[in-house]
Write a protein that holds these residues in place. Structure first.
Motif, mmCIF file in Angstrom:
data_model
loop_
_atom_site.group_PDB
_atom_site.id
_atom_site.type_symbol
_atom_site.label_atom_id
_atom_site.label_comp_id
_atom_site.label_asym_id
_atom_site.label_seq_id
_atom_site.Cartn_x
_atom_site.Cartn_y
_atom_site.Cartn_z
ATOM 1 N N GLN A 1 0.841 -1.200 0.000
ATOM 2 C CA GLN A 1 0.000 0.000 0.000
ATOM 3 C C GLN A 1 0.881 1.257 0.000
ATOM 4 N N GLN A 2 1.927 1.258 0.808
ATOM 5 C CA GLN A 2 2.856 2.392 0.850
ATOM 6 C C GLN A 2 3.537 2.615 -0.495
ATOM 7 N N GLN A 3 3.781 1.520 -1.205
ATOM 8 C CA GLN A 3 4.431 1.603 -2.520
ATOM 9 C C GLN A 3 3.421 1.918 -3.632
ATOM 10 N N GLN A 4 2.159 2.123 -3.244
ATOM 11 C CA GLN A 4 1.051 2.373 -4.164
ATOM 12 C C GLN A 4 0.876 1.233 -5.155
ATOM 13 N N LEU A 5 0.994 0.008 -4.629
ATOM 14 C CA LEU A 5 0.788 -1.196 -5.415
ATOM 15 C C LEU A 5 -0.464 -1.907 -4.914
ATOM 16 N N ASN A 6 -1.163 -2.562 -5.794
ATOM 17 C CA ASN A 6 -2.352 -3.327 -5.433
ATOM 18 C C ASN A 6 -1.916 -4.715 -4.992
#
Length: 124
Positions: free
Chosen positions: A90-95
């Motif tokens: 989530q922090q890496q903006q990944l699903n």
């Protein structure tokens, strides 16, 4: 517990994690993060294997008398690592549902200066 020297256990943990990371680097993985913390817990190593995020728990045991290092990763610990990995993604903006991931365990057994290394891919 006065007989446990926390400096020695911390140093042993750091040195065995460094050994595990070095081993995985020689196997072609790329290092991303060490000791990633969240409220859910900690992930010892986060690495990449091509396009796959690899979340790695490192366990060291001096002897296999009580089941060895791989047996020391309990179901509860696995769940904490999974929750922590979801937070990382989530922090890496990944699903987390569309991002290739796996959970590995690296077990080190024997003397901490030159242990036997076992790498269990897709451990849980």
């Amino acid at each position: 517990m006065p007989w446990i020297n926390s400096n020695n256990t911390t140093q042993t943990g750091q040195s065995t994690e460094a050994l595990a990371e070095h081993y995985l680097l020689t196997q072609g993985l790329i290092s991303h993060s060490k000791n990633f913390h969240s409220r859910q817990g900690e992930i010892d190593l986060i690495m990449r294997d091509n396009d796959t995020w690899v979340f790695i728990e490192v366990k060291y045991r001096k002897s296999a008398q009580f089941g060895g290092p791989l047996a020391a990763v309990s179901y509860t610990k696995q769940q904490k690592i999974k929750q922590c990995a979801a937070f990382f993604l989530q922090q890496q903006q990944l699903n987390e549902y569309n991002t290739p991931c796996r959970f590995d365990v690296v077990g080190l057994l024997g003397h901490s200066s030159q242990p036997q290394i076992t790498w269990l891919k897709n451990a849980f």
